[in-house]
Design a protein around this motif. Structure first.
Motif, PDB file in Angstrom:
ATOM      1  N   UNK A 168       0.826  -1.206   0.000  1.00 28.52           N
ATOM      2  CA  UNK A 168       0.000   0.000   0.000  1.00 28.52           C
ATOM      3  C   UNK A 168       0.861   1.257   0.000  1.00 28.52           C
ATOM      4  N   UNK A 169       1.949   1.233   0.796  1.00 28.38           N
ATOM      5  CA  UNK A 169       2.841   2.392   0.852  1.00 28.38           C
ATOM      6  C   UNK A 169       3.559   2.600  -0.484  1.00 28.38           C
ATOM      7  N   UNK A 170       3.966   1.513  -1.116  1.00 29.07           N
ATOM      8  CA  UNK A 170       4.639   1.605  -2.415  1.00 29.07           C
ATOM      9  C   UNK A 170       3.676   2.164  -3.461  1.00 29.07           C
ATOM     10  N   UNK A 171       2.431   1.720  -3.420  1.00 27.03           N
ATOM     11  CA  UNK A 171       1.441   2.209  -4.386  1.00 27.03           C
ATOM     12  C   UNK A 171       1.189   3.716  -4.194  1.00 27.03           C
ATOM     13  N   UNK A 172       1.106   4.136  -2.931  1.00 23.82           N
ATOM     14  CA  UNK A 172       0.882   5.559  -2.669  1.00 23.82           C
ATOM     15  C   UNK A 172       2.050   6.397  -3.171  1.00 23.82           C
ATOM     16  N   UNK A 173       3.263   5.871  -2.972  1.00 20.40           N
ATOM     17  CA  UNK A 173       4.453   6.609  -3.364  1.00 20.40           C
ATOM     18  C   UNK A 173       4.585   6.707  -4.886  1.00 20.40           C
ATOM     19  N   UNK A 174       4.258   5.636  -5.593  1.00 23.80           N
ATOM     20  CA  UNK A 174       4.509   5.607  -7.036  1.00 23.80           C
ATOM     21  C   UNK A 174       3.271   5.902  -7.892  1.00 23.80           C
ATOM     22  N   UNK A 175       2.079   5.576  -7.348  1.00 21.91           N
ATOM     23  CA  UNK A 175       0.866   5.774  -8.141  1.00 21.91           C
ATOM     24  C   UNK A 175      -0.068   6.826  -7.556  1.00 21.91           C
ATOM     25  N   UNK A 176       0.279   7.342  -6.363  1.00 18.68           N
ATOM     26  CA  UNK A 176      -0.466   8.463  -5.815  1.00 18.68           C
ATOM     27  C   UNK A 176      -1.595   8.120  -4.860  1.00 18.68           C
ATOM     28  N   UNK A 177      -1.916   6.839  -4.686  1.00 20.99           N
ATOM     29  CA  UNK A 177      -3.027   6.478  -3.807  1.00 20.99           C
ATOM     30  C   UNK A 177      -2.766   5.114  -3.173  1.00 20.99           C
ATOM     31  N   UNK A 178      -2.973   4.971  -1.862  1.00 19.60           N
ATOM     32  CA  UNK A 178      -2.736   3.678  -1.213  1.00 19.60           C
ATOM     33  C   UNK A 178      -3.923   2.744  -1.408  1.00 19.60           C
ATOM     34  N   UNK A 179      -3.727   1.495  -1.000  1.00 15.92           N
ATOM     35  CA  UNK A 179      -4.831   0.542  -1.009  1.00 15.92           C
ATOM     36  C   UNK A 179      -5.713   0.772   0.216  1.00 15.92           C
ATOM     37  N   UNK A 180      -6.982   0.410   0.103  1.00 23.24           N
ATOM     38  CA  UNK A 180      -7.888   0.489   1.248  1.00 23.24           C
ATOM     39  C   UNK A 180      -7.846  -0.833   2.012  1.00 23.24           C
ATOM     40  N   UNK A 181      -8.561  -0.870   3.114  1.00 28.00           N
ATOM     41  CA  UNK A 181      -8.518  -2.010   4.028  1.00 28.00           C
ATOM     42  C   UNK A 181      -8.853  -3.332   3.322  1.00 28.00           C
ATOM     43  N   UNK A 182      -9.847  -3.334   2.456  1.00 31.12           N
ATOM     44  CA  UNK A 182     -10.333  -4.594   1.893  1.00 31.12           C
ATOM     45  C   UNK A 182     -10.026  -4.764   0.402  1.00 31.12           C
ATOM     46  N   UNK A 183      -9.112  -3.974  -0.135  1.00 35.91           N
ATOM     47  CA  UNK A 183      -8.714  -4.161  -1.531  1.00 35.91           C
ATOM     48  C   UNK A 183      -8.056  -5.519  -1.751  1.00 35.91           C
ATOM     49  N   UNK A 184      -7.455  -6.054  -0.679  1.00 38.73           N
ATOM     50  CA  UNK A 184      -6.765  -7.341  -0.788  1.00 38.73           C
ATOM     51  C   UNK A 184      -7.728  -8.526  -0.664  1.00 38.73           C
ATOM     52  N   UNK A 185      -8.947  -8.260  -0.204  1.00 37.88           N
ATOM     53  CA  UNK A 185      -9.862  -9.334   0.182  1.00 37.88           C
ATOM     54  C   UNK A 185     -10.264 -10.280  -0.953  1.00 37.88           C
ATOM     55  N   UNK A 186     -10.660  -9.805  -2.145  1.00 36.31           N
ATOM     56  CA  UNK A 186     -11.135 -10.741  -3.168  1.00 36.31           C
ATOM     57  C   UNK A 186     -10.111 -11.827  -3.514  1.00 36.31           C
ATOM     58  N   UNK A 187      -8.883 -11.422  -3.798  1.00 35.95           N
ATOM     59  CA  UNK A 187      -7.849 -12.400  -4.144  1.00 35.95           C
ATOM     60  C   UNK A 187      -7.338 -13.108  -2.886  1.00 35.95           C
ATOM     61  N   UNK A 188      -7.083 -12.341  -1.826  1.00 35.87           N
ATOM     62  CA  UNK A 188      -6.543 -12.923  -0.600  1.00 35.87           C
ATOM     63  C   UNK A 188      -7.463 -13.950   0.022  1.00 35.87           C
ATOM     64  N   UNK A 189      -8.773 -13.665   0.041  1.00 32.68           N
ATOM     65  CA  UNK A 189      -9.728 -14.611   0.626  1.00 32.68           C
ATOM     66  C   UNK A 189      -9.806 -15.886  -0.205  1.00 32.68           C
ATOM     67  N   UNK A 190      -9.789 -15.756  -1.534  1.00 34.73           N
ATOM     68  CA  UNK A 190      -9.836 -16.939  -2.389  1.00 34.73           C
ATOM     69  C   UNK A 190      -8.617 -17.829  -2.159  1.00 34.73           C
ATOM     70  N   UNK A 191      -7.445 -17.213  -2.062  1.00 34.04           N
ATOM     71  CA  UNK A 191      -6.215 -17.970  -1.807  1.00 34.04           C
ATOM     72  C   UNK A 191      -6.257 -18.607  -0.413  1.00 34.04           C
ATOM     73  N   UNK A 192      -6.730 -17.848   0.573  1.00 36.53           N
ATOM     74  CA  UNK A 192      -6.784 -18.370   1.943  1.00 36.53           C
ATOM     75  C   UNK A 192      -7.730 -19.562   2.054  1.00 36.53           C
ATOM     76  N   UNK A 193      -8.902 -19.459   1.453  1.00 40.12           N
ATOM     77  CA  UNK A 193      -9.867 -20.567   1.500  1.00 40.12           C
ATOM     78  C   UNK A 193      -9.296 -21.796   0.807  1.00 40.12           C
ATOM     79  N   UNK A 194      -8.735 -21.606  -0.389  1.00 34.22           N
ATOM     80  CA  UNK A 194      -8.154 -22.741  -1.112  1.00 34.22           C
ATOM     81  C   UNK A 194      -6.999 -23.355  -0.331  1.00 34.22           C
TER      82      UNK A 194
END
Length: 616
Positions: free
Chosen positions: A161-187
């Motif tokens: 999130x910090x890298x994205x804010x520094x290079x792309x101007x905006x950080x990730x939000x709390x649940x931006x990781x959820x769709x992919x992260x939850x699928x990987x975690x469940x599997x």
């Protein structure tokens, strides 16, 4: 390459080599690298300590305090106990308990989640008659998988999130990781529950192996002991009743093994016995190896210790030398506990003698187990390593604080706080409020979580003595030192050089091939390096590579964030893997058996999900 590029590549090679070597603490290596970078003119002096003000560093520290508030409120303990049933099969236990572990790791630090759940898991395994390692490795992997679901679940996500804010101007939000992260975690959890746990080595079935739950302890025969003058064979009745085995006797520095049962015991001898924690405790009581009374001076000294804390013991409290004190295996405290040495413990690289364990902390080392092998002699002089299982004894008063201070996690002592409705509601409410305010854009997540943490302190959910002790300062310092180096690496064109190389290797192929390539590289690094260091290096490279390929940088950045979190092949890739090494009786080579297919599952699930949620 330019001179600055050559110097920075060389500096990073040295830093990574030192981290892989593991003889020095990660924070010291990172700090040394930063200072060397400043000296060489690679990092501007006015930016040398800019990492300490980086939101990523602050969030890592604040989340650790918030994790403690959740523990103290009892809400986590209630969930864990509800999920625990002793009569479940191994597969069912791992599915449910692993699911709870993954869910907890999404909102609290995954090391804290494992430390809280591990004693429950070990006790359930012992009562069910199965080796603890069979469920401990799946539990560890589940906590790692769960951290990928949210921004605060694992440090690589925070850094991404910090890298994205520094290079792309905006950080990730709390649940931006959820769709992919939850699928990987469940599997991942389903894999370890259905297939993975069957791949864990069962060392108890191998001839000659020692049960990792068994310890060897050296027990002093005091001057007033009724054992003085008895022959070793006369202890058979007490040993059988306590379920321990008399394996040796140490006298005047010489160890007697085979003839121990024929020797006459004298005051000052040390009996070497083997057995479980409870068995050794029972034997101490049965065989009079613990003095029944404490004289007045010791009572007064004990009261002073409890008031002033474990570091308040004074030198010269009796006529014994420090080494003689360390060799005494029995303190007069009533509790004997199995503990595991955390990766960030102050005991790592020390011996009980060198750290003055008994004198400074009021606890005595009874035995050490390492990867299924039990140390039989010279316990007080043996160098302690991360993942070792220590059998210690000490007074109950203040023992929990001492364990926290030393970086030890109790295995056979349930320390989960009782459920308190008001505290639980307060902990969850403040945390949910911080997320809601940050998601609505009213405050940054850093400020919002800081306000929640201030609330925890104000309402006493995190006592003052725990407020700073809960922060893993080595991780915070390491991250703060690596961030300026990472920025310098990018400024001199180091990330662009690596990105060009990967783009060249995958030229003529789909961008998906480049995505898989950078994820595999990150997975490999994360298995041998700290995931924080891995993400600091690979995060900017991922964005640079995506921009060169003219595709969505979020796809690549999310991909390396997932890969940096998935350290399943070795015990050194993640602190949780180190933490289970002793109690599970694992060797270095055991982790890949389940870890390698799990990493393949992670790639197989995450790549399609990335292309769906974050299309190129």
């Amino acid at each position: 390459m330019t001179t600055d590029q050559v110097l920075l590549f060389s500096l990073f090679a040295v830093i990574l080599g030192m981290l892989l070597w593991g003889r020095l603490r990660h924070d010291l290596v990172a700090a040394g690298g930063l200072l060397l970078g400043v000296t060489l003119g690679l990092v501007p002096q006015d930016e040398a300590f800019s990492g300490f003000s980086n939101p990523a560093v602050i969030i890592v520290a604040l989340v650790l305090i918030a994790s403690r508030a959740f523990e103290n409120s009892g809400v986590l303990g209630m969930l864990a106990r509800l999920a625990l049933r002793e009569n479940r099969s191994a597969g069912a236990h791992i599915t449910i308990f692993g699911g709870v572990a993954a869910a907890l790791s999404a909102v609290i630090n995954n090391v804290a989640a494992l430390a809280m759940l591990m004693p429950l898991d070990v006790q359930a395994a012992r009562k069910a008659g199965r080796p603890p390692g069979q469920t401990l490795m799946p539990l560890s992997f589940a906590t790692i998988l769960g951290g990928m679901v949210t921004l605060i679940g694992t440090p690589p996500n925070i850094i991404a999130s910090a890298v994205r804010e520094q290079q792309l101007g905006e950080p990730y939000s709390m649940f931006d990781f959820a769709p992919v992260g939850a699928a990987v975690a469940v599997a991942g959890v389903l894999f370890v529950a259905l297939v993975g746990w069957r791949l864990v080595p069962r060392r108890e079935d191998r001839p000659g192996e020692i049960d990792p739950a068994s310890f060897v302890a050296e027990l002093l025969v005091p001057e007033d002991s009724r054992l003085d003058g008895r022959v070793g064979v006369e202890l058979d009745e007490e040993a059988e009743e306590a379920d321990v085995r008399l394996v040796g006797l140490i006298r005047d520095g010489e160890t007697h093994r085979g003839a121990v049962r024929a020797l006459r015991i004298r005051a000052g001898d040390r009996l070497v016995v083997e057995g479980s924690t409870d068995a050794i405790a029972a034997f101490i009581k049965l065989s009079d190896l613990q003095k029944a009374e404490i004289d007045d001076s010791e009572k007064n000294r004990g009261a002073a210790d409890e008031t002033a804390g474990p570091d308040a013991r004074k030198n010269g409290e009796d006529s014994e030398t420090e080494e003689e004190k360390e060799d005494k295996p029995v303190a007069r405290g009533p509790e004997i506990i199995e503990t595991v040495v955390r990766a960030d413990s102050r005991l790592v690289g020390q011996t009980a003698t060198s750290i003055s364990m008994r004198q400074r902390y009021g606890i005595t080392l009874l035995g050490i187990a390492r990867a299924g092998t039990v140390t039989r002699e010279g316990i007080s002089r043996r160098t302690i390593e991360a993942g070792d299982e220590l059998l210690i004894t000490g007074r109950q008063a203040g023992l929990s604080l001492t364990l926290d201070q030393l970086g030890l996690v109790a295995v056979n002592r349930i320390s989960v706080a009782g459920f308190k409705p008001f505290n639980a509601a307060l902990a969850v409410g403040l945390f949910a409020g911080a997320i809601a305010v940050a998601t609505a854009g009213l405050l940054s997540f850093t400020v919002a979580i800081a306000i929640a943490v201030a609330g925890y302190a104000a309402f006493g959910l995190v006592p003052a003595r725990e407020f700073y002790s809960r922060i893993e300062w080595p991780v915070v310092v390491m991250l703060a030192c690596l961030l300026p180096l990472g920025a310098a690496f990018e400024n001199v064109g180091g990330t662009a050089l690596i990105a060009n190389s990967i783009a060249g290797w995958t030229e003529g192929h789909s961008a998906v091939v480049a995505l898989v390539a950078i994820m595999v590289v990150t997975l490999t690094l994360s298995d041998v390096l700290n995931n924080v260091a891995t993400m600091v290096i690979t995060g900017p490279i991922a964005i640079d590579l995506a921009l060169r390929l003219e595709v969505n940088p979020d796809t690549f950045l999310m991909g390396v964030a997932i890969s940096a979190s998935c350290a399943f092949l070795t015990p050194i890739g993640h602190k949780n893997n180190t933490l289970i090494m002793g109690p599970g009786g694992f060797r270095f080579s055991d982790y890949w058996r389940m870890g390698l297919p799990l990493e393949i599952v992670v790639l197989a699930v995450s790549v399609p999900m990335l292309l769906i949620v974050w299309p190129l």
